[in-house]
Scaffold this motif. Sequence first.
Motif, PDB file in Angstrom:
ATOM      1  N   SER A 168       0.877  -1.189  -0.030  1.00  0.00           N
ATOM      2  CA  SER A 168      -0.091  -0.041  -0.008  1.00  0.00           C
ATOM      3  C   SER A 168       0.938   1.231   0.143  1.00  0.00           C
ATOM      4  N   GLY A 169       0.443   2.180   0.129  1.00  0.00           N
ATOM      5  CA  GLY A 169       0.994   3.528  -0.110  1.00  0.00           C
ATOM      6  C   GLY A 169       1.169   3.905  -1.318  1.00  0.00           C
ATOM      7  N   THR A 170       2.350   4.759  -1.774  1.00  0.00           N
ATOM      8  CA  THR A 170       2.761   4.980  -3.124  1.00  0.00           C
ATOM      9  C   THR A 170       3.407   3.946  -3.802  1.00  0.00           C
ATOM     10  N   ALA A 171       3.075   3.541  -4.809  1.00  0.00           N
ATOM     11  CA  ALA A 171       3.775   2.193  -5.627  1.00  0.00           C
ATOM     12  C   ALA A 171       4.658   2.761  -6.758  1.00  0.00           C
ATOM     13  N   SER A 172       5.755   2.193  -6.907  1.00  0.00           N
ATOM     14  CA  SER A 172       6.534   2.571  -7.893  1.00  0.00           C
ATOM     15  C   SER A 172       6.139   1.864  -9.336  1.00  0.00           C
ATOM     16  N   ASN A 173       6.458   2.244 -10.356  1.00  0.00           N
ATOM     17  CA  ASN A 173       6.201   1.564 -11.788  1.00  0.00           C
ATOM     18  C   ASN A 173       6.981   0.218 -11.528  1.00  0.00           C
ATOM     19  N   ILE A 174       6.407  -0.607 -12.355  1.00  0.00           N
ATOM     20  CA  ILE A 174       7.179  -2.116 -12.274  1.00  0.00           C
ATOM     21  C   ILE A 174       8.608  -1.835 -13.087  1.00  0.00           C
ATOM     22  N   PHE A 175       9.580  -2.137 -12.455  1.00  0.00           N
ATOM     23  CA  PHE A 175      10.895  -1.986 -13.150  1.00  0.00           C
ATOM     24  C   PHE A 175      11.484  -3.185 -13.600  1.00  0.00           C
ATOM     25  N   ASP A 176      12.176  -3.149 -14.887  1.00  0.00           N
ATOM     26  CA  ASP A 176      13.091  -4.400 -15.140  1.00  0.00           C
ATOM     27  C   ASP A 176      14.538  -3.848 -15.575  1.00  0.00           C
ATOM     28  N   TYR A 177      15.011  -2.852 -14.806  1.00  0.00           N
ATOM     29  CA  TYR A 177      16.199  -2.271 -14.975  1.00  0.00           C
ATOM     30  C   TYR A 177      17.015  -1.964 -13.702  1.00  0.00           C
ATOM     31  N   ASP A 178      18.067  -1.866 -13.553  1.00  0.00           N
ATOM     32  CA  ASP A 178      19.024  -1.377 -12.349  1.00  0.00           C
ATOM     33  C   ASP A 178      18.636   0.072 -12.266  1.00  0.00           C
ATOM     34  N   VAL A 179      18.070   0.516 -10.637  1.00  0.00           N
ATOM     35  CA  VAL A 179      17.751   1.436 -10.094  1.00  0.00           C
ATOM     36  C   VAL A 179      18.767   2.033  -9.154  1.00  0.00           C
ATOM     37  N   PRO A 180      19.775   3.209  -9.826  1.00  0.00           N
ATOM     38  CA  PRO A 180      20.989   3.467  -9.000  1.00  0.00           C
ATOM     39  C   PRO A 180      20.388   4.437  -7.708  1.00  0.00           C
ATOM     40  N   ASP A 181      19.152   5.228  -7.739  1.00  0.00           N
ATOM     41  CA  ASP A 181      18.509   6.003  -6.786  1.00  0.00           C
ATOM     42  C   ASP A 181      17.040   5.949  -7.209  1.00  0.00           C
ATOM     43  N   PHE A 182      16.264   5.442  -5.801  1.00  0.00           N
ATOM     44  CA  PHE A 182      15.010   5.403  -5.897  1.00  0.00           C
ATOM     45  C   PHE A 182      14.463   6.679  -5.598  1.00  0.00           C
ATOM     46  N   GLN A 183      14.771   7.694  -6.243  1.00  0.00           N
ATOM     47  CA  GLN A 183      14.154   9.154  -6.110  1.00  0.00           C
ATOM     48  C   GLN A 183      12.632   9.061  -5.787  1.00  0.00           C
ATOM     49  N   GLY A 184      12.229   9.760  -4.606  1.00  0.00           N
ATOM     50  CA  GLY A 184      10.886   9.807  -4.555  1.00  0.00           C
ATOM     51  C   GLY A 184      10.535   8.478  -3.439  1.00  0.00           C
ATOM     52  N   PHE A 185      11.273   7.390  -3.343  1.00  0.00           N
ATOM     53  CA  PHE A 185      11.186   6.423  -2.673  1.00  0.00           C
ATOM     54  C   PHE A 185      12.229   6.192  -1.842  1.00  0.00           C
ATOM     55  N   ASN A 186      13.267   6.633  -2.049  1.00  0.00           N
ATOM     56  CA  ASN A 186      14.560   6.766  -1.103  1.00  0.00           C
ATOM     57  C   ASN A 186      14.128   6.622   0.413  1.00  0.00           C
ATOM     58  N   ASP A 187      14.526   5.490   1.146  1.00  0.00           N
ATOM     59  CA  ASP A 187      14.497   5.311   2.603  1.00  0.00           C
ATOM     60  C   ASP A 187      12.900   5.258   2.984  1.00  0.00           C
TER      61      ASP A 187
ATOM     62  N   SER B 137      18.489   1.896  -3.513  1.00  0.00           N
ATOM     63  CA  SER B 137      18.820   1.224  -5.027  1.00  0.00           C
ATOM     64  C   SER B 137      18.663  -0.467  -5.197  1.00  0.00           C
ATOM     65  N   ALA B 138      18.509  -0.653  -6.388  1.00  0.00           N
ATOM     66  CA  ALA B 138      18.146  -1.951  -6.677  1.00  0.00           C
ATOM     67  C   ALA B 138      18.939  -2.473  -7.898  1.00  0.00           C
ATOM     68  N   LYS B 139      19.669  -3.610  -7.943  1.00  0.00           N
ATOM     69  CA  LYS B 139      20.195  -4.008  -8.925  1.00  0.00           C
ATOM     70  C   LYS B 139      19.855  -5.451  -9.342  1.00  0.00           C
ATOM     71  N   ARG B 140      19.751  -5.870 -10.551  1.00  0.00           N
ATOM     72  CA  ARG B 140      19.492  -7.231 -10.941  1.00  0.00           C
ATOM     73  C   ARG B 140      20.637  -8.093 -10.773  1.00  0.00           C
ATOM     74  N   ASN B 141      20.387  -9.329 -10.060  1.00  0.00           N
ATOM     75  CA  ASN B 141      21.495  -9.951  -9.609  1.00  0.00           C
ATOM     76  C   ASN B 141      21.804 -11.144 -10.700  1.00  0.00           C
ATOM     77  N   VAL B 142      22.389 -10.737 -11.708  1.00  0.00           N
ATOM     78  CA  VAL B 142      22.991 -11.512 -12.587  1.00  0.00           C
ATOM     79  C   VAL B 142      24.120 -12.446 -12.316  1.00  0.00           C
ATOM     80  N   GLN B 143      23.583 -13.848 -12.436  1.00  0.00           N
ATOM     81  CA  GLN B 143      24.749 -14.714 -12.270  1.00  0.00           C
ATOM     82  C   GLN B 143      25.379 -15.487 -13.191  1.00  0.00           C
TER      83      GLN B 143
END
Length: 117
Positions: free
Chosen positions: A43-62, A111-117
Motif C-alpha cells: 500500500s502507499g505509493t507504488a513505483s512503476n514495475i521496473f526491469d532495469y537497475d535503479v541506482p537511486d529510488f528518487q521519491g522512494f529513497n528510505d 537502490s536496486a540491481k538485478r542479480n545476474v549470475q
Amino acid sequence: MSNINNYGIDMNNDRPFQELSCETAAAIQGGASAQVFTDADFSGTASNIFDYDVPDFQGFNDQISSIKVFSGQWVFWSDANFSGSGIILGPGEYSNLSNLNGGVYNDVISSAKRNVQ
C-alpha cells in the motif's frame, strides 16, 4: 489464404490473442522485474514495475516498506548507487520489510540491481 513472404501465414485465422500482465510477460521473457511500495502490505505509493537497475529510488529513497519481485533476483541496497548493505530477493511478495532480517531493511532501501549470475 494470404501469404506473407511466401511462408504461408494465414491472416484470416481468427485465433484470439491473450493479453499478458507486465509480471507474466517479464517472467515469460526471462527478465527480472520488481515493484516497490512505501507502506507495508503493498500500500502507499507504488513505483512503476521496473526491469532495469535503479541506482537511486528518487521519491522512494528510505521509504520502501514492501516489495514484489515478479521475476529474476534482485539486490536491494541501503544506499544509492548499489552501495551499503544489500539483501538478495527472488520472486515473491515481501509484504512487510519490518519482518525481514529483523527489520533492518524497512525504510532504508535506496537502490536496486538485478542479480545476474
